[in-house]
Write a protein that holds these residues in place. Structure first.
Motif, PDB file in Angstrom:
ATOM      1  N   ALA A 184       1.694  -1.807  10.246  1.00  0.00           N
ATOM      2  CA  ALA A 184       2.381  -1.029   9.221  1.00  0.00           C
ATOM      3  C   ALA A 184       3.718  -0.560   9.773  1.00  0.00           C
ATOM      4  CB  ALA A 184       1.545   0.182   8.795  1.00  0.00           C
ATOM      5  N   VAL A 185       4.535  -0.014   8.893  1.00  0.00           N
ATOM      6  CA  VAL A 185       5.694   0.755   9.313  1.00  0.00           C
ATOM      7  C   VAL A 185       5.233   2.182   9.536  1.00  0.00           C
ATOM      8  CG1 VAL A 185       7.989   1.604   8.710  1.00  0.00           C
ATOM      9  CG2 VAL A 185       7.310  -0.723   8.073  1.00  0.00           C
ATOM     10  N   TYR A 186       5.515   2.726  10.701  1.00  0.00           N
ATOM     11  CA  TYR A 186       5.093   4.074  11.055  1.00  0.00           C
ATOM     12  C   TYR A 186       6.266   5.033  10.921  1.00  0.00           C
ATOM     13  CZ  TYR A 186       0.551   2.541  12.678  1.00  0.00           C
ATOM     14  OH  TYR A 186      -0.733   2.040  12.739  1.00  0.00           O
ATOM     15  N   ALA A 199      -2.763  21.345   4.494  1.00  0.00           N
ATOM     16  CA  ALA A 199      -1.715  21.073   3.515  1.00  0.00           C
ATOM     17  C   ALA A 199      -0.757  19.995   3.975  1.00  0.00           C
ATOM     18  CB  ALA A 199      -0.945  22.355   3.204  1.00  0.00           C
ATOM     19  N   MET A 200      -0.955  19.490   5.194  1.00  0.00           N
ATOM     20  CA  MET A 200      -0.041  18.519   5.772  1.00  0.00           C
ATOM     21  C   MET A 200      -0.651  17.123   5.868  1.00  0.00           C
ATOM     22  SD  MET A 200       2.386  20.627   6.022  1.00  0.00           S
ATOM     23  CE  MET A 200       3.655  19.659   6.832  1.00  0.00           C
ATOM     24  N   LEU A 201      -1.635  16.847   5.037  1.00  0.00           N
ATOM     25  CA  LEU A 201      -2.291  15.549   5.025  1.00  0.00           C
ATOM     26  C   LEU A 201      -1.705  14.614   3.979  1.00  0.00           C
ATOM     27  CD1 LEU A 201      -6.005  16.710   5.408  1.00  0.00           C
ATOM     28  CD2 LEU A 201      -4.312  16.241   7.185  1.00  0.00           C
ATOM     29  N   SER A 202      -0.730  15.095   3.231  1.00  0.00           N
ATOM     30  CA  SER A 202      -0.065  14.311   2.200  1.00  0.00           C
ATOM     31  C   SER A 202       1.421  14.228   2.500  1.00  0.00           C
ATOM     32  CB  SER A 202      -0.278  14.943   0.825  1.00  0.00           C
ATOM     33  OG  SER A 202       0.596  14.380  -0.137  1.00  0.00           O
ATOM     34  N   LYS A 241       0.824  -1.203   0.000  1.00  0.00           N
ATOM     35  CA  LYS A 241       0.000   0.000   0.000  1.00  0.00           C
ATOM     36  C   LYS A 241       0.861   1.258   0.000  1.00  0.00           C
ATOM     37  CE  LYS A 241      -3.951  -2.032   2.429  1.00  0.00           C
ATOM     38  NZ  LYS A 241      -4.890  -1.873   3.577  1.00  0.00           N
ATOM     39  N   GLU A 242       0.248   2.376  -0.382  1.00  0.00           N
ATOM     40  CA  GLU A 242       0.930   3.654  -0.354  1.00  0.00           C
ATOM     41  C   GLU A 242       0.989   4.196   1.067  1.00  0.00           C
ATOM     42  OE1 GLU A 242      -0.234   5.269  -4.835  1.00  0.00           O
ATOM     43  OE2 GLU A 242      -0.835   6.393  -3.054  1.00  0.00           O
TER      44      GLU A 242
END
Length: 126
Positions: free
Chosen positions: A92-94, A106-109, A43-44
């Protein structure tokens, strides 16, 4: 030059808790906004949580809201992610991320951040 190092990952049973830490070094300007992302196999990388310098604003992915809490201790140059009621799909890897002042929207990507840690593995399994 910003350096971020995550710690606190490990194996936990469903319903359990973990607290991740991110030790940061670099200019204050480069660490104003910090966040956590995660990436599961195949997954991305996806947004988990973000926090501003003074902790006056936070944001969470819908999938973790109510279960995860992001916080920071600026004198210790450390950001935390408290994870409760963990589910297998949290595996997942965090990654810890940092960037200069930006609106939380703007910090959700991942593209909204300049610096990244190497990641820490979280596995939720019976």
């Amino acid at each position: 030059q910003v350096q971020l190092v995550e710690s606190g990952g490990g194996l936990v049973q469903p319903g359990g808790s973990l607290r991740l830490s991110c030790a940061a070094s670099g200019s204050i300007f480069s660490l104003v906004v910090m966040g956590w992302f995660r990436q599961a196999p195949g997954k991305e990388r996806e947004f988990v949580a973000a926090i501003t310098w003074s902790s006056d604003r936070t944001d969470y992915a819908d999938s973790v809201k109510g279960r995860f809490t992001i916080s920071r201790d600026n004198p210790k140059n450390t950001v935390y992610l408290q994870m409760n009621s963990l589910k297998p799909e949290d595996t997942a890897v965090y990654y810890c991320a940092a960037g200069p002042p930006r609106p939380l929207s703007a910090m959700l990507s991942p593209r909204g951040y300049d610096s990244w840690g190497p990641g820490t593995q979280v596995t939720v399994s019976s």
